[in-house]
Design a protein around this motif. Structure first.
Motif, short mmCIF file in Angstrom:
data_model
loop_
_atom_site.label_atom_id
_atom_site.label_comp_id
_atom_site.label_asym_id
_atom_site.label_seq_id
_atom_site.Cartn_x
_atom_site.Cartn_y
_atom_site.Cartn_z
N MET A 1 0.83 -1.19 0.00
CA MET A 1 0.00 0.00 0.00
C MET A 1 0.87 1.25 0.00
SD MET A 1 -3.28 0.90 0.40
CE MET A 1 -4.17 2.33 0.85
N THR A 2 1.94 1.25 0.74
CA THR A 2 2.79 2.43 0.79
C THR A 2 3.52 2.65 -0.53
OG1 THR A 2 4.63 1.15 1.68
CG2 THR A 2 3.18 2.23 3.26
N ARG A 3 3.81 1.54 -1.23
CA ARG A 3 4.45 1.67 -2.54
C ARG A 3 3.50 2.31 -3.54
NH1 ARG A 3 7.84 -2.99 -5.64
NH2 ARG A 3 9.23 -1.47 -6.61
N ALA A 4 2.24 1.94 -3.52
CA ALA A 4 1.24 2.52 -4.42
C ALA A 4 1.03 4.00 -4.10
CB ALA A 4 -0.07 1.76 -4.30
N ALA A 5 1.04 4.34 -2.82
CA ALA A 5 0.87 5.74 -2.43
C ALA A 5 2.08 6.56 -2.88
CB ALA A 5 0.69 5.85 -0.92
N LEU A 6 3.27 5.97 -2.80
CA LEU A 6 4.48 6.65 -3.25
C LEU A 6 4.44 6.89 -4.76
CD1 LEU A 6 7.31 7.73 -2.57
CD2 LEU A 6 8.16 5.43 -3.04
N ILE A 7 4.01 5.90 -5.51
CA ILE A 7 3.91 6.03 -6.97
C ILE A 7 2.88 7.09 -7.35
CG2 ILE A 7 3.22 4.83 -9.08
CD1 ILE A 7 4.53 2.32 -7.94
N VAL A 8 1.75 7.08 -6.67
CA VAL A 8 0.71 8.07 -6.96
C VAL A 8 1.19 9.48 -6.63
CG1 VAL A 8 -1.58 8.87 -6.26
CG2 VAL A 8 -1.20 6.46 -6.76
N SER A 9 1.87 9.63 -5.51
CA SER A 9 2.36 10.96 -5.13
C SER A 9 3.46 11.43 -6.08
CB SER A 9 2.85 10.96 -3.68
OG SER A 9 3.98 10.11 -3.55
N MET A 10 4.30 10.52 -6.57
CA MET A 10 5.34 10.92 -7.54
C MET A 10 4.71 11.30 -8.88
SD MET A 10 8.51 8.39 -6.74
CE MET A 10 9.65 9.36 -7.70
N LEU A 11 3.67 10.60 -9.31
CA LEU A 11 2.98 10.96 -10.55
C LEU A 11 2.28 12.31 -10.42
CD1 LEU A 11 1.47 7.55 -11.68
CD2 LEU A 11 3.33 8.83 -12.75
N ALA A 12 1.71 12.57 -9.26
CA ALA A 12 1.06 13.86 -9.02
C ALA A 12 2.09 14.99 -9.03
CB ALA A 12 0.30 13.84 -7.70
N ALA A 13 3.25 14.75 -8.42
CA ALA A 13 4.30 15.76 -8.41
C ALA A 13 4.83 16.01 -9.82
CB ALA A 13 5.44 15.33 -7.49
N ALA A 14 4.96 14.96 -10.61
CA ALA A 14 5.43 15.11 -11.99
C ALA A 14 4.42 15.89 -12.82
CB ALA A 14 5.68 13.74 -12.61
N ALA A 15 3.13 15.65 -12.60
CA ALA A 15 2.10 16.39 -13.33
C ALA A 15 2.10 17.86 -12.94
CB ALA A 15 0.74 15.76 -13.07
N LEU A 16 2.31 18.15 -11.67
CA LEU A 16 2.35 19.55 -11.23
C LEU A 16 3.57 20.28 -11.78
CD1 LEU A 16 1.17 19.24 -7.53
CD2 LEU A 16 -0.05 20.27 -9.44
#
Length: 78
Positions: A1-16
């Motif tokens: 679960m923490t790995r998925a949250a990390l991937i989602v947060s990195m994708l969100a940061a890349a989009a921003l």
């Protein structure tokens, strides 16, 4: 679960961060003014039509008439 949250947060940061890289859209100083008369044209432009001299209203009108005749379907079919 923490790995998925990390991937989602990195994708969100890349989009921003991708949204911050847009270049400003300003008019360049070489832009032709739209308030000048049409036959003044662009002096020194290598793509102007043959037989037209910039600043000459009569040659501009002859060139426009000739261009319109090339697009006339009635004249092209005869």
């Amino acid at each position: 679960m923490t790995r998925a949250a990390l991937i989602v947060s990195m994708l969100a940061a890349a989009a921003l961060l991708a949204a911050c890289s847009e270049k400003p859209q300003t008019v360049s100083s070489t832009h032709k003014k739209s308030d000048s008369v049409a036959w003044q044209g662009a002096p020194g432009d290598p793509f102007v039509a043959k037989g037209w001299t910039a600043g000459d209203k009569d040659s501009w009108q002859r060139q426009i008439h000739q261009r319109n005749q090339y697009q006339n379907e009635y004249n092209r079919t005869q």
